[in-house]
Design a protein around this motif. Structure first.
Motif, short mmCIF file in Angstrom:
data_model
loop_
_atom_site.label_atom_id
_atom_site.label_comp_id
_atom_site.label_asym_id
_atom_site.label_seq_id
_atom_site.Cartn_x
_atom_site.Cartn_y
_atom_site.Cartn_z
N SER A 19 15.13 48.06 -4.33
CA SER A 19 14.25 46.91 -4.53
C SER A 19 14.68 45.72 -3.68
CB SER A 19 14.23 46.54 -6.01
OG SER A 19 13.53 45.35 -6.21
N ALA A 23 12.69 43.99 -0.49
CA ALA A 23 12.38 42.56 -0.47
C ALA A 23 12.90 41.91 0.80
CB ALA A 23 12.98 41.88 -1.70
N HIS A 30 11.43 39.41 -4.58
CA HIS A 30 11.17 40.40 -5.63
C HIS A 30 10.86 39.73 -6.97
CE1 HIS A 30 11.52 43.63 -8.44
NE2 HIS A 30 12.43 42.93 -9.09
N GLU A 31 9.82 40.23 -7.61
CA GLU A 31 9.50 39.89 -8.99
C GLU A 31 9.09 41.18 -9.67
OE1 GLU A 31 7.26 36.36 -9.87
OE2 GLU A 31 7.28 35.81 -7.76
N SER A 32 9.06 41.17 -10.97
CA SER A 32 8.69 42.38 -11.69
C SER A 32 7.83 42.00 -12.89
CB SER A 32 9.95 43.11 -12.15
OG SER A 32 9.62 44.33 -12.74
N GLN A 34 5.39 43.89 -9.84
CA GLN A 34 4.94 43.44 -8.53
C GLN A 34 4.24 44.59 -7.80
OE1 GLN A 34 8.14 42.37 -5.78
NE2 GLN A 34 6.91 40.64 -5.11
N LEU A 36 2.96 45.54 -3.84
CA LEU A 36 2.96 45.21 -2.42
C LEU A 36 2.03 46.19 -1.72
CD1 LEU A 36 6.81 44.97 -1.79
CD2 LEU A 36 5.26 43.08 -2.22
N HIS A 46 0.25 40.91 -1.71
CA HIS A 46 1.15 41.18 -2.82
C HIS A 46 0.75 40.32 -4.01
CE1 HIS A 46 3.72 37.51 -2.48
NE2 HIS A 46 3.34 37.58 -1.22
N ALA A 47 1.08 40.81 -5.19
CA ALA A 47 0.77 40.10 -6.43
C ALA A 47 1.83 40.43 -7.47
CB ALA A 47 -0.61 40.48 -6.94
N THR A 48 1.95 39.53 -8.43
CA THR A 48 2.90 39.75 -9.51
C THR A 48 2.23 39.44 -10.85
OG1 THR A 48 3.74 37.47 -9.47
CG2 THR A 48 4.84 39.07 -8.05
N HIS A 49 2.83 39.98 -11.87
CA HIS A 49 2.47 39.71 -13.25
C HIS A 49 0.96 39.83 -13.52
CE1 HIS A 49 6.48 38.03 -12.59
NE2 HIS A 49 6.71 38.49 -13.82
N ILE A 52 -1.97 41.13 -11.17
CA ILE A 52 -2.12 42.55 -10.89
C ILE A 52 -3.17 43.13 -11.83
CG2 ILE A 52 -0.99 44.80 -10.84
CD1 ILE A 52 1.70 43.27 -10.51
#
Length: 75
Positions: A19, A23, A30-32, A34, A36, A46-49, A52
């Motif tokens: 990971s 990144a 990096h986020e989780s 995530q 890509l 890319h998107a997080t949380h 998504i």
């Protein structure tokens, strides 16, 4: 998804080094969780949380697939 597209999942608890290397390689913090979307080694989205969603991932995939190069796994 087209058969020439690779989908990868990194278990960040088991593969923290992978990971972190990803990144660093793509230049995205990096986020989780995530997502890509990578085309020829370049992150095109890319998107997080809560950003998504299945709808958003599909829309971005469709958008990227109309770029001059086809969406593919990282080089």
């Amino acid at each position: 998804m087209p058969p020439d597209v690779d989908l990868w999942l990194i278990d960040v608890r088991e593969g923290r080094d992978v990971s972190q290397a990803l990144a660093t390689r793509v230049g995205v913090h990096h986020e989780s969780p995530q997502v890509l979307l990578v085309d020829r080694g370049e992150v095109v989205w890319h998107a997080t949380h809560y950003r998504i969603t299945a709808r958003e991932v599909r829309a971005r995939f469709d958008e990227a697939s109309h770029r001059p190069s086809a969406v593919s796994s990282p080089a």
